[in-house]
Write a protein that holds these residues in place. Sequence first.
Motif, PDB file in Angstrom:
ATOM      1  N   THR A   1     169.506  55.508  72.108  1.00  0.00           N
ATOM      2  CA  THR A   1     170.199  55.844  70.874  1.00  0.00           C
ATOM      3  C   THR A   1     170.424  54.603  70.021  1.00  0.00           C
ATOM      4  O   THR A   1     170.291  54.648  68.798  1.00  0.00           O
ATOM      5  CB  THR A   1     171.554  56.520  71.184  1.00  0.00           C
ATOM      6  N   VAL A   2     170.747  53.481  70.651  1.00  0.00           N
ATOM      7  CA  VAL A   2     171.031  52.242  69.938  1.00  0.00           C
ATOM      8  C   VAL A   2     169.748  51.637  69.361  1.00  0.00           C
ATOM      9  O   VAL A   2     169.771  51.045  68.289  1.00  0.00           O
ATOM     10  CB  VAL A   2     171.729  51.238  70.891  1.00  0.00           C
ATOM     11  N   ARG A   3     168.629  51.805  70.043  1.00  0.00           N
ATOM     12  CA  ARG A   3     167.390  51.160  69.622  1.00  0.00           C
ATOM     13  C   ARG A   3     166.705  51.859  68.446  1.00  0.00           C
ATOM     14  O   ARG A   3     166.139  51.195  67.588  1.00  0.00           O
ATOM     15  CB  ARG A   3     166.422  51.092  70.794  1.00  0.00           C
ATOM     16  N   SER A   4     166.730  53.191  68.391  1.00  0.00           N
ATOM     17  CA  SER A   4     166.007  53.889  67.325  1.00  0.00           C
ATOM     18  C   SER A   4     166.564  55.290  67.136  1.00  0.00           C
ATOM     19  O   SER A   4     167.340  55.779  67.950  1.00  0.00           O
ATOM     20  CB  SER A   4     164.517  53.959  67.658  1.00  0.00           C
ATOM     21  N   TYR A   5     166.149  55.912  66.040  1.00  0.00           N
ATOM     22  CA  TYR A   5     166.523  57.304  65.772  1.00  0.00           C
ATOM     23  C   TYR A   5     165.326  58.006  65.145  1.00  0.00           C
ATOM     24  O   TYR A   5     164.414  57.370  64.628  1.00  0.00           O
ATOM     25  CB  TYR A   5     167.751  57.396  64.862  1.00  0.00           C
TER      26      TYR A   5
ATOM     27  N   THR B   1     182.993  64.578  74.915  1.00  0.00           N
ATOM     28  CA  THR B   1     183.295  65.966  74.574  1.00  0.00           C
ATOM     29  C   THR B   1     182.906  66.857  75.740  1.00  0.00           C
ATOM     30  O   THR B   1     182.496  66.373  76.788  1.00  0.00           O
ATOM     31  CB  THR B   1     182.519  66.380  73.309  1.00  0.00           C
ATOM     32  N   GLY B   2     182.978  68.146  75.567  1.00  0.00           N
ATOM     33  CA  GLY B   2     182.589  69.081  76.618  1.00  0.00           C
ATOM     34  C   GLY B   2     181.109  69.008  76.948  1.00  0.00           C
ATOM     35  O   GLY B   2     180.686  69.325  78.047  1.00  0.00           O
ATOM     36  N   GLN B   3     180.292  68.567  75.974  1.00  0.00           N
ATOM     37  CA  GLN B   3     178.852  68.455  76.197  1.00  0.00           C
ATOM     38  C   GLN B   3     178.455  67.086  76.742  1.00  0.00           C
ATOM     39  O   GLN B   3     177.288  66.841  76.986  1.00  0.00           O
ATOM     40  CB  GLN B   3     178.081  68.687  74.887  1.00  0.00           C
ATOM     41  N   GLY B   4     179.385  66.174  76.903  1.00  0.00           N
ATOM     42  CA  GLY B   4     179.068  64.828  77.407  1.00  0.00           C
ATOM     43  C   GLY B   4     179.310  63.780  76.339  1.00  0.00           C
ATOM     44  O   GLY B   4     180.112  63.971  75.429  1.00  0.00           O
ATOM     45  N   GLN B   5     178.618  62.664  76.467  1.00  0.00           N
ATOM     46  CA  GLN B   5     178.775  61.567  75.509  1.00  0.00           C
ATOM     47  C   GLN B   5     178.280  62.007  74.128  1.00  0.00           C
ATOM     48  O   GLN B   5     177.378  62.820  74.002  1.00  0.00           O
ATOM     49  CB  GLN B   5     177.989  60.329  75.963  1.00  0.00           C
ATOM     50  N   ALA B   6     178.853  61.428  73.070  1.00  0.00           N
ATOM     51  CA  ALA B   6     178.540  61.802  71.686  1.00  0.00           C
ATOM     52  C   ALA B   6     177.399  60.933  71.152  1.00  0.00           C
ATOM     53  O   ALA B   6     177.602  60.070  70.303  1.00  0.00           O
ATOM     54  CB  ALA B   6     179.787  61.665  70.826  1.00  0.00           C
ATOM     55  N   TYR B   7     176.189  61.178  71.639  1.00  0.00           N
ATOM     56  CA  TYR B   7     175.043  60.369  71.232  1.00  0.00           C
ATOM     57  C   TYR B   7     174.695  60.570  69.761  1.00  0.00           C
ATOM     58  O   TYR B   7     174.319  59.620  69.075  1.00  0.00           O
ATOM     59  CB  TYR B   7     173.825  60.682  72.092  1.00  0.00           C
ATOM     60  N   SER B   8     174.782  61.791  69.257  1.00  0.00           N
ATOM     61  CA  SER B   8     174.426  62.044  67.850  1.00  0.00           C
ATOM     62  C   SER B   8     175.419  61.355  66.908  1.00  0.00           C
ATOM     63  O   SER B   8     175.011  60.789  65.892  1.00  0.00           O
ATOM     64  CB  SER B   8     174.371  63.544  67.571  1.00  0.00           C
ATOM     65  N   ARG B   9     176.705  61.386  67.238  1.00  0.00           N
ATOM     66  CA  ARG B   9     177.696  60.689  66.403  1.00  0.00           C
ATOM     67  C   ARG B   9     177.496  59.181  66.462  1.00  0.00           C
ATOM     68  O   ARG B   9     177.659  58.486  65.465  1.00  0.00           O
ATOM     69  CB  ARG B   9     179.111  61.060  66.843  1.00  0.00           C
TER      70      ARG B   9
ATOM     71  N   VAL C   1     180.243  51.210  76.587  1.00  0.00           N
ATOM     72  CA  VAL C   1     180.023  52.519  77.199  1.00  0.00           C
ATOM     73  C   VAL C   1     180.926  52.629  78.414  1.00  0.00           C
ATOM     74  O   VAL C   1     180.836  51.841  79.353  1.00  0.00           O
ATOM     75  CB  VAL C   1     178.552  52.693  77.627  1.00  0.00           C
ATOM     76  N   LEU C   2     181.838  53.603  78.371  1.00  0.00           N
ATOM     77  CA  LEU C   2     182.761  53.870  79.462  1.00  0.00           C
ATOM     78  C   LEU C   2     182.618  55.333  79.868  1.00  0.00           C
ATOM     79  O   LEU C   2     182.117  56.151  79.085  1.00  0.00           O
ATOM     80  CB  LEU C   2     184.194  53.579  79.014  1.00  0.00           C
ATOM     81  N   PRO C   3     183.059  55.702  81.055  1.00  0.00           N
ATOM     82  CA  PRO C   3     182.982  57.123  81.437  1.00  0.00           C
ATOM     83  C   PRO C   3     183.787  58.028  80.506  1.00  0.00           C
ATOM     84  O   PRO C   3     183.462  59.202  80.349  1.00  0.00           O
ATOM     85  CB  PRO C   3     183.560  57.144  82.857  1.00  0.00           C
ATOM     86  N   GLU C   4     184.818  57.488  79.847  1.00  0.00           N
ATOM     87  CA  GLU C   4     185.659  58.289  78.946  1.00  0.00           C
ATOM     88  C   GLU C   4     185.077  58.419  77.544  1.00  0.00           C
ATOM     89  O   GLU C   4     185.532  59.240  76.761  1.00  0.00           O
ATOM     90  CB  GLU C   4     187.064  57.684  78.826  1.00  0.00           C
ATOM     91  N   GLY C   5     184.115  57.572  77.191  1.00  0.00           N
ATOM     92  CA  GLY C   5     183.543  57.627  75.847  1.00  0.00           C
ATOM     93  C   GLY C   5     182.857  56.325  75.468  1.00  0.00           C
ATOM     94  O   GLY C   5     182.596  55.467  76.308  1.00  0.00           O
TER      95      GLY C   5
END
Length: 176
Positions: free
Chosen positions: A132-136, A87-95, A66-70
């Motif tokens: 996000t890493v632990r569960s969905y 992205t414009g909305q922040g980190q891509a947690y869903s992807r 996890v970096l500030p850029e992505g």
Amino acid sequence: MRRRHRRLTASADLDITAFLNLMIVLVPVLLLGMVFSQIRMIELNFPGMEAGQAPDAESFRLVVTVLPEGIEVADSDRGLIDVLPVTGQGQAYSRLSELLQRIKSRMPDKTDVILEVGPDVDYQTLVSVMDTVRSYQAVVAASVVEAELFPDVSLMDAGEDRNLAARPMEGKGEGA
């Protein structure tokens, strides 16, 4: 003849109205505060080996950086799996969740992941990536449940000069 004198006994009146007013205000405030201050704990494991233990070279070691850029997802054997830039909305947690679900479907017995955190990553981003890493959320029998991905999270520091890698080439055999 003896006179019997009654001793004058004066009963002191206790004024407890101030104390009762304090209790009337304090008890509901404390009860309401208990509801809002529930603490959620996440158990963490720190990477490292016991004395004399050799690493298994053939094991799959999933590393999420996890970096500030992505966010980068990598494997110890094959290297970089995917890069998810901000992205414009922040980190891509869903992807990230979709990618980890695909990895989990290929290796259902794997439960551990190493979370490598850059120096300038804020706390909220770290907690969101850990969740996000632990569960969905999955739908089972018409109800939403938390499905397990990689609940055994280990933390590690990323280097000070660490930058986000370029996206892996499509069709070169890299990726999940």
